[in-house]
Write a protein that holds these residues in place. Sequence first.
Motif, PDB file in Angstrom:
ATOM      1  N   LYS A   1      -4.730 -71.976  70.821  1.00 41.07           N
ATOM      2  CA  LYS A   1      -4.556 -72.803  72.031  1.00 41.07           C
ATOM      3  C   LYS A   1      -2.950 -72.810  72.107  1.00 41.07           C
ATOM      4  CE  LYS A   1      -8.478 -73.469  73.801  1.00 41.07           C
ATOM      5  NZ  LYS A   1      -9.106 -72.840  75.107  1.00 41.07           N
TER       6      LYS A   1
ATOM      7  N   GLU B   1     -15.122 -78.216  74.913  1.00 36.92           N
ATOM      8  CA  GLU B   1     -15.130 -76.732  74.997  1.00 36.92           C
ATOM      9  C   GLU B   1     -15.439 -76.101  73.716  1.00 36.92           C
ATOM     10  OE1 GLU B   1     -11.642 -73.343  74.765  1.00 36.92           O
ATOM     11  OE2 GLU B   1     -10.992 -75.398  75.972  1.00 36.92           O
TER      12      GLU B   1
ATOM     13  N   GLN C   1     -19.782 -76.251  73.989  1.00 36.98           N
ATOM     14  CA  GLN C   1     -20.267 -75.534  74.932  1.00 36.98           C
ATOM     15  C   GLN C   1     -20.311 -73.913  74.485  1.00 36.98           C
ATOM     16  OE1 GLN C   1     -18.081 -75.679  78.812  1.00 36.98           O
ATOM     17  NE2 GLN C   1     -18.438 -77.834  78.973  1.00 36.98           N
ATOM     18  N   GLN C   2     -19.043 -73.596  73.661  1.00 40.99           N
ATOM     19  CA  GLN C   2     -19.076 -72.213  73.209  1.00 40.99           C
ATOM     20  C   GLN C   2     -20.071 -72.009  71.973  1.00 40.99           C
ATOM     21  OE1 GLN C   2     -15.056 -71.307  72.093  1.00 40.99           O
ATOM     22  NE2 GLN C   2     -14.502 -71.104  74.118  1.00 40.99           N
TER      23      GLN C   2
END
Length: 139
Positions: A59, A73, A76-77
């Motif tokens: 990132k 994030e 969710q992944q």
Amino acid sequence: MSIEHFDDFLRMAREQKERQRLLLVFAARELPEGATPAQRAQFERGEGGALVPLMCVDKKPEELTSFAALQDEVRQQMAFQGLDWSLVFAGALAGVLDAEPSDAQVDQQLQRMVDAVKSGQLAAYLPFNRDGEPVVLGR
């Protein structure tokens, strides 16, 4: 400045003169095959076990607002794969002058990090728990 939370690490990366890429390897604790009863008991107390890399990502510091946003994030992944992480190992790769590190450099360094987690060579990376707090390993 000391790092007392992942957000401190993020803030420090943003303050660097060189453009940075944050390198993150998410790992889970596993009980190794053939574990002894003592090792199993230790694992149940939240100690010991082997670290297994689950996912790696890079990132730019400006892409992350906070550790909480990163958690959302990643949750969710990983939910799609039925995975759950215990620690995240963080590092940073600096660019040169005004250029950020290339994708090839980032990929190479992420692979080194994954290999380091697999082999237990973790001294070069900052481990954080699920709350974003630094962890001291091996105590």
